[in-house]
Motif scaffolding. Sequence first.
Motif, PDB file in Angstrom:
ATOM      1  N   LEU A 603      46.607  50.259  68.512  1.00 22.69           N
ATOM      2  CA  LEU A 603      46.102  49.230  67.607  1.00 22.69           C
ATOM      3  C   LEU A 603      44.955  49.756  66.753  1.00 22.69           C
ATOM      4  O   LEU A 603      44.253  50.696  67.149  1.00 22.69           O
ATOM      5  CB  LEU A 603      45.620  48.012  68.407  1.00 22.69           C
ATOM      6  CG  LEU A 603      46.666  47.273  69.252  1.00 22.69           C
ATOM      7  CD1 LEU A 603      46.006  46.141  70.024  1.00 22.69           C
ATOM      8  CD2 LEU A 603      47.795  46.739  68.383  1.00 22.69           C
ATOM      9  N   GLU A 604      44.775  49.120  65.597  1.00 18.36           N
ATOM     10  CA  GLU A 604      43.628  49.442  64.765  1.00 18.36           C
ATOM     11  C   GLU A 604      42.352  48.971  65.452  1.00 18.36           C
ATOM     12  O   GLU A 604      42.384  48.113  66.342  1.00 18.36           O
ATOM     13  CB  GLU A 604      43.767  48.765  63.398  1.00 18.36           C
ATOM     14  CG  GLU A 604      44.979  49.202  62.600  1.00 18.36           C
ATOM     15  CD  GLU A 604      44.963  50.687  62.299  1.00 18.36           C
ATOM     16  OE1 GLU A 604      43.882  51.220  61.950  1.00 18.36           O
ATOM     17  OE2 GLU A 604      46.026  51.329  62.422  1.00 18.36           O
ATOM     18  N   LYS A 605      41.212  49.495  65.024  1.00 15.59           N
ATOM     19  CA  LYS A 605      39.949  49.214  65.702  1.00 15.59           C
ATOM     20  C   LYS A 605      39.670  47.719  65.796  1.00 15.59           C
ATOM     21  O   LYS A 605      39.297  47.211  66.862  1.00 15.59           O
ATOM     22  CB  LYS A 605      38.804  49.917  64.965  1.00 15.59           C
ATOM     23  CG  LYS A 605      37.452  49.745  65.643  1.00 15.59           C
ATOM     24  CD  LYS A 605      36.362  50.524  64.911  1.00 15.59           C
ATOM     25  CE  LYS A 605      35.012  50.340  65.593  1.00 15.59           C
ATOM     26  NZ  LYS A 605      33.937  51.092  64.894  1.00 15.59           N
ATOM     27  N   ILE A 606      39.850  46.976  64.687  1.00 16.75           N
ATOM     28  CA  ILE A 606      39.525  45.552  64.714  1.00 16.75           C
ATOM     29  C   ILE A 606      40.563  44.743  65.497  1.00 16.75           C
ATOM     30  O   ILE A 606      40.327  43.586  65.846  1.00 16.75           O
ATOM     31  CB  ILE A 606      39.380  44.964  63.298  1.00 16.75           C
ATOM     32  CG1 ILE A 606      40.716  45.028  62.538  1.00 16.75           C
ATOM     33  CG2 ILE A 606      38.274  45.644  62.542  1.00 16.75           C
ATOM     34  CD1 ILE A 606      40.713  44.205  61.269  1.00 16.75           C
ATOM     35  N   GLU A 607      41.740  45.329  65.781  1.00 18.15           N
ATOM     36  CA  GLU A 607      42.794  44.622  66.512  1.00 18.15           C
ATOM     37  C   GLU A 607      42.670  44.776  68.023  1.00 18.15           C
ATOM     38  O   GLU A 607      43.294  44.034  68.774  1.00 18.15           O
ATOM     39  CB  GLU A 607      44.170  45.135  66.080  1.00 18.15           C
ATOM     40  CG  GLU A 607      44.515  44.894  64.623  1.00 18.15           C
ATOM     41  CD  GLU A 607      45.831  45.541  64.249  1.00 18.15           C
ATOM     42  OE1 GLU A 607      46.567  44.961  63.430  1.00 18.15           O
ATOM     43  OE2 GLU A 607      46.145  46.631  64.775  1.00 18.15           O
TER      44      GLU A 607
END
Length: 657
Positions: A603-607
């Motif tokens: 996942l991406e950092k904010i996810e």
Amino acid sequence: MAESRTVPAWREAEREYTDEVVGDTTIPELFESSADRNANRTAQLYKGGVCDRSLAPDVVPAAPDGDYASITYDEMRSIVRHLAAGFRELGVDHDTRVGIFSSTRMEWAQCDFAALAAGAIVTTVYTESSPRQVQYLLSDPGADGVVVENAELLDRVLEVEDRLDLSFIIVMDEYDTDREDIYTLAQLHELGARVYDDATYQSWLEERSPEDLASLIYTSGTTGQPKGVKLTHRNFRSNVNQVYKRLAPRPDKDPDLPTLTPETTSMAFLPLAHVFERLSGHFVMFGVGASVGYVEDPDTMADDIKLIRPDTGASVPRVYERIFDRMRQQASESSVKQRIFEWSVDVAREWATTDNPGATLKLKHAIGDRLVYSQLKENLGGNIDFMVSGGGSLSKELCETFLGMDFQIVEGYGLTETAPVVTVNPPEDVRPGTLGVPVVDEEVKLDAHVVDQDDFETRREVGELLVRGPNVAKGYWNREKETAQSFDEDGWFRTGDIVEQTEDDFLLYHDRLKEVIVLSTGKNVAPQPIEDEFATSDRIAQAMVVGDDQKFIAALFVPNFEQLRRWADREGIDLPETEAEMCNDERVHEWVQEEVDAVNEDLEKIEKIKAFQLVPREWTAENDLLTPSMKKKRRNIEQAFEERLDDIYEERAAADD
């Protein structure tokens, strides 16, 4: 709408294709035409020992307990005609609203076609509906009568009867009463049979226009009071054409590709009250001349599939997740079986994502088929050509896994307001993780202004999907404000779904616009793709991502308690007795954390999920945490576990301090 570089030959063939199924008629005329062509073919398969049918044995043969009987199209048409005449005798005429309050069974289909033939507008009620919801779903459309399944559902209607304006009630099963306004379906049939006249019946059909209202189907109500979608005969009929053209036995098709023909046997078990089953498993199948077998008891579904031996059927993602989970649970009975299963799953995924498998992969796949895949197909009756998935987002990984096991799931997309199919993956080019391409005569475009493009990791434009076509409804029943907000004067419907579109017109789903999480940092996160990452998890049964107005993404999980207990037995861990206590056990939390860590890696950092809580109660339609079509009622889940959500962010805030 994105420009296509090259239009595939199959799309041109699809557009030009026509045969006796394709037409511009009302729904009763669709059925009558099919019954003419397929008079001696099997129309319906129904099981004995499940329902106390009032139509059996005088109108339909009594099915043996635990086994299926069938009726032909000619026999089904006779029933439909007599029921239609019975409805007319009870005062049903043009635009009379008639409710159907029943689980999916053969009588539902018969009553639907009969009421429509009599000129009624059919409105539907989910069997999970409480008396309060029943009142709303019958009073809002102003129903003049209702068909209920049995005494249990009748009681819910009678509980609120004084707040309704019903002229009659029909009960499908046997029922004794002294009331003159309550009839069994057999009595309605007898009433109609006594007065039926063929010329009069045909005149009823001729009086109806494709532009006439056919049904009011109420939205799921995930974010508020359900709205009645006004669907005309043309909306449904055009969508039958659109779906059929994609799956028709066109001359351009490879003979190995699945098609819909009168030889097709379909399995029906989703709620017919929902537009997905009503169109795909009902109007389409009877229009084609297929046989429809009904799973009338969810508890016996595994056995019923083997008896029906379907070629196809429609389901929602949650059911496919359960099929996979059941396979894994069976394999976990021994360490050897579990290793074989996991190896076979890896082979299936490699097979599904490899264009030209070499000799080694072919050998592995053949072994996997002998050990695992063939058993899956046998458990599904042995004849499945393909299944359709709709009503929610299907995990790409799960779709690839089944595809690699030679169990093809064709994912599509639609809404109640579009009758419902907008897109579906073509058998010629199935792409897991996509919603397919628009059906014939369906226009789509994206409104990119409603989202921040920086929130999506893609070079393609992302936006709210707008659709226009002959299957798109004109609006909502008695909801002028909501209609104006959702349907513009040019016929475009705002779906409320965020999608992106490839250069060759395939759509990729992101999430509902209303469900996108807005963090306190201003960043937007779509929860559905994150939740889909847990679809094949052996540790997490259900997942819901949260984080509105918070600094980070968190989640609520329902653990897979069966797998949890097996893990504890293997590890020699003495778990607490109750599932509620298990959810508070630190060892269980660590066991789930390992799964979360694995998902977070992709996942991406904010996810990334930075905290979670475990909850012991499964989310179901019965406890009002899922809709009848198995979509999450996020607001209800948040309210049900409000304390758990508070704990997530309070604990994290304390840790940060």
